[in-house]
Every structure is written in C-alpha cells, then in structure tokens.
Design a protein around this motif. Sequence first.
Motif, mmCIF file in Angstrom:
data_model
loop_
_atom_site.group_PDB
_atom_site.id
_atom_site.type_symbol
_atom_site.label_atom_id
_atom_site.label_comp_id
_atom_site.label_asym_id
_atom_site.label_seq_id
_atom_site.Cartn_x
_atom_site.Cartn_y
_atom_site.Cartn_z
ATOM 1 N N GLY A 178 31.902 -56.089 32.281
ATOM 2 C CA GLY A 178 31.302 -56.671 31.806
ATOM 3 C C GLY A 178 30.216 -55.811 31.162
ATOM 4 O O GLY A 178 29.133 -55.778 30.302
ATOM 5 N N TYR A 179 30.352 -54.867 32.446
ATOM 6 C CA TYR A 179 29.392 -53.804 32.335
ATOM 7 C C TYR A 179 29.582 -52.870 30.661
ATOM 8 O O TYR A 179 28.640 -52.494 30.267
ATOM 9 N N LEU A 180 30.626 -52.167 30.564
ATOM 10 C CA LEU A 180 31.433 -51.768 30.144
ATOM 11 C C LEU A 180 30.926 -52.268 28.414
ATOM 12 O O LEU A 180 29.812 -51.468 27.367
ATOM 13 N N ASP A 181 30.793 -53.570 28.135
ATOM 14 C CA ASP A 181 31.004 -54.242 26.825
ATOM 15 C C ASP A 181 29.393 -54.237 26.869
ATOM 16 O O ASP A 181 28.362 -54.354 25.231
ATOM 17 N N LEU A 182 28.712 -54.725 27.814
ATOM 18 C CA LEU A 182 26.787 -54.749 27.947
ATOM 19 C C LEU A 182 26.455 -53.223 27.135
ATOM 20 O O LEU A 182 25.228 -53.479 26.453
ATOM 21 N N ALA A 183 26.895 -52.612 27.704
ATOM 22 C CA ALA A 183 26.216 -51.128 27.240
ATOM 23 C C ALA A 183 26.854 -50.814 25.874
ATOM 24 O O ALA A 183 25.933 -50.302 24.867
ATOM 25 N N LYS A 184 27.701 -51.215 25.675
ATOM 26 C CA LYS A 184 28.319 -50.946 24.016
ATOM 27 C C LYS A 184 27.121 -51.410 23.448
ATOM 28 O O LYS A 184 26.823 -51.579 22.196
ATOM 29 N N ALA A 185 26.907 -53.160 24.219
ATOM 30 C CA ALA A 185 26.232 -54.036 22.862
ATOM 31 C C ALA A 185 24.423 -53.042 22.225
ATOM 32 O O ALA A 185 23.939 -53.512 21.801
ATOM 33 N N ASP A 186 24.511 -52.831 23.964
ATOM 34 C CA ASP A 186 22.468 -52.353 23.902
ATOM 35 C C ASP A 186 22.624 -50.946 24.281
ATOM 36 O O ASP A 186 21.920 -50.032 25.574
ATOM 37 N N PRO A 187 23.141 -50.058 23.921
ATOM 38 C CA PRO A 187 22.707 -48.303 23.712
ATOM 39 C C PRO A 187 21.948 -47.322 23.594
ATOM 40 O O PRO A 187 21.857 -46.789 24.377
ATOM 41 N N ASP A 188 21.180 -48.524 23.241
ATOM 42 C CA ASP A 188 19.738 -47.803 23.239
ATOM 43 C C ASP A 188 18.897 -47.633 24.582
ATOM 44 O O ASP A 188 17.980 -47.534 24.956
ATOM 45 N N ARG A 189 19.335 -49.178 24.930
ATOM 46 C CA ARG A 189 18.693 -49.288 26.509
ATOM 47 C C ARG A 189 19.430 -48.832 27.860
ATOM 48 O O ARG A 189 18.801 -48.346 28.535
ATOM 49 N N ILE A 190 20.801 -48.759 27.909
ATOM 50 C CA ILE A 190 21.696 -48.956 28.595
ATOM 51 C C ILE A 190 22.544 -47.672 28.814
ATOM 52 O O ILE A 190 23.140 -47.487 26.878
ATOM 53 N N LYS A 191 22.482 -46.551 29.193
ATOM 54 C CA LYS A 191 23.031 -45.332 29.381
ATOM 55 C C LYS A 191 23.968 -45.207 29.710
ATOM 56 O O LYS A 191 24.058 -45.608 31.667
ATOM 57 N N LEU A 192 24.934 -44.791 29.613
ATOM 58 C CA LEU A 192 26.572 -45.065 30.559
ATOM 59 C C LEU A 192 26.477 -43.117 31.432
ATOM 60 O O LEU A 192 25.975 -42.442 30.320
ATOM 61 N N VAL A 193 26.723 -43.155 32.270
ATOM 62 C CA VAL A 193 27.381 -42.328 33.843
ATOM 63 C C VAL A 193 27.882 -42.342 33.974
ATOM 64 O O VAL A 193 28.574 -43.461 34.903
ATOM 65 N N ASN A 194 28.927 -41.070 33.960
ATOM 66 C CA ASN A 194 30.132 -41.433 34.696
ATOM 67 C C ASN A 194 30.211 -41.083 36.122
ATOM 68 O O ASN A 194 29.267 -39.960 36.798
ATOM 69 N N ALA A 195 30.201 -41.754 37.097
ATOM 70 C CA ALA A 195 29.871 -41.757 38.209
ATOM 71 C C ALA A 195 31.220 -41.297 39.306
ATOM 72 O O ALA A 195 31.053 -40.500 40.594
ATOM 73 N N ASN A 196 31.612 -40.989 38.742
ATOM 74 C CA ASN A 196 33.494 -40.609 39.275
ATOM 75 C C ASN A 196 33.326 -38.857 39.173
ATOM 76 O O ASN A 196 34.133 -38.416 38.580
ATOM 77 N N GLN A 197 32.102 -38.609 39.712
ATOM 78 C CA GLN A 197 31.679 -36.631 39.828
ATOM 79 C C GLN A 197 31.298 -36.537 41.298
ATOM 80 O O GLN A 197 30.992 -37.519 41.825
ATOM 81 N N ASP A 198 31.009 -35.702 41.495
ATOM 82 C CA ASP A 198 30.024 -35.090 43.168
ATOM 83 C C ASP A 198 28.855 -35.435 42.770
ATOM 84 O O ASP A 198 28.080 -36.047 41.236
#
Length: 216
Positions: A178-198
């Motif tokens: 659901g989160y990934l679909d939201l980010a895809k639908a609204d990329p100007d507002r929602i910025k995806l960050v890879n949290a599987n890092q330090d």
Amino acid sequence: MENVKTDQKGQLITLEGPDGAGKTSILEKLASLLEAAGYEVVTTREPGGVTISESIRKIILDVENTSMDNKTELLLYIAARRQHWVERVLPALAAGKLVLVDRFIDSSVAYQGYGRGLSVNDITWLNAYAIDDTKPQLTLLFDVPSEVGLARIESADVREVNRLDLEKLDMHKRVRQGYLDLAKADPDRIKLVNANQDLETVVATAFDLVQANLAK
C-alpha cells in the motif's frame, strides 16, 4: 465540510513506513539536524500527540482488543487525527514552525485500506474531512522488507509491541505494498527512502530530502 481556518506559515512533513522501519529513531535524529540548521522544529506522533489522542491510541493498540472491528479501528484513528490536528499541528504551523509527524494520513490508507481491506475512497474522504482537505508538503516513506521490519521489532528491547505488531506476515506485506503504491501515485509529495541501511545513512538521506523541499 466545516474547516478550521489558519494561516499556514510553517511546513508539515510526515514520516511513514511499515512496522520496524525505524521511524521513531530517524525522527529524533532528523529533528536534531534540522534544529542545528536553524529551523524551529515540532515533533509529534499519530495516533497521539495530545491527551485525548493518546487516550484513543491506548484503545487502538491495546493487545487485549483483538475483537476490534476494522471500521471501528479506522474511525478511532480518524478521531485521534482530528483532535491532534486542531490542538497540536495547526497551532504549530500557524506559528511558522517545521512540524514533523510520525505517521499521518497515508498510514490509514496503507493499514486500514490495503491491510484491512476497507475502501480506500472512504478512507481518503475521512482523512480529508479530519484535516480540512490538507496534505503534507513532504512525506518521507521509509521502506523496509516486511520480514526485516518484524525481525527488528522482535529484537528490540524498548519499542512497544502493540496490537498491529501481532498481525501475520501477510498483513504487513499488504501494508508495505500500500505504501509503495501511494509513493508511485504521488511522487512529488512522497519520497521513498531505503530504510534497510544503517541509521546514519538513512537519516542523512532524509535530511537532504527535507532540505531540498524547504529550498523550493
């Protein structure tokens, strides 16, 4: 819809992500960096942030409340959101502050929409009703595989384990999608960050995204 009017001089930035993404730790470090950069920052969380909403939070997340109906859960979140909005968020925005919120409107779509199977259209309308048809200027979505997030929760010594943490893996995978679909639908507002890092890398990425947004 009866809106609460305000002159929004500040900026609203929300932090989202599946359980175990590390939002709380990220929020604390991000707020410190922004304060050091000269911003007046207010941090808060949903559900909660003010007395009434914190009381609702206890009901929602109580591990004993396993019989809670899905629509009841949604409406409790919306009620907590409304009180938090008028009592905590709007005054801070009107004062020109940078408001960082741990979870906000996108959580309802991800958890109660994708996770519980409730109508996303209904949830979207309820969110708009609760916060006077407003949206954050920026949403940071901290993404982590569901298995990794749940493993982090199990190994944590201090994080509260709540009713939603007890859901099966399939539920958490639906929420993440659901989160990934939201980010895809609204990329100007929602910025995806890879949290599987330090943590430091994740915080640095988040700080750069906020700085870029504030510079617009």
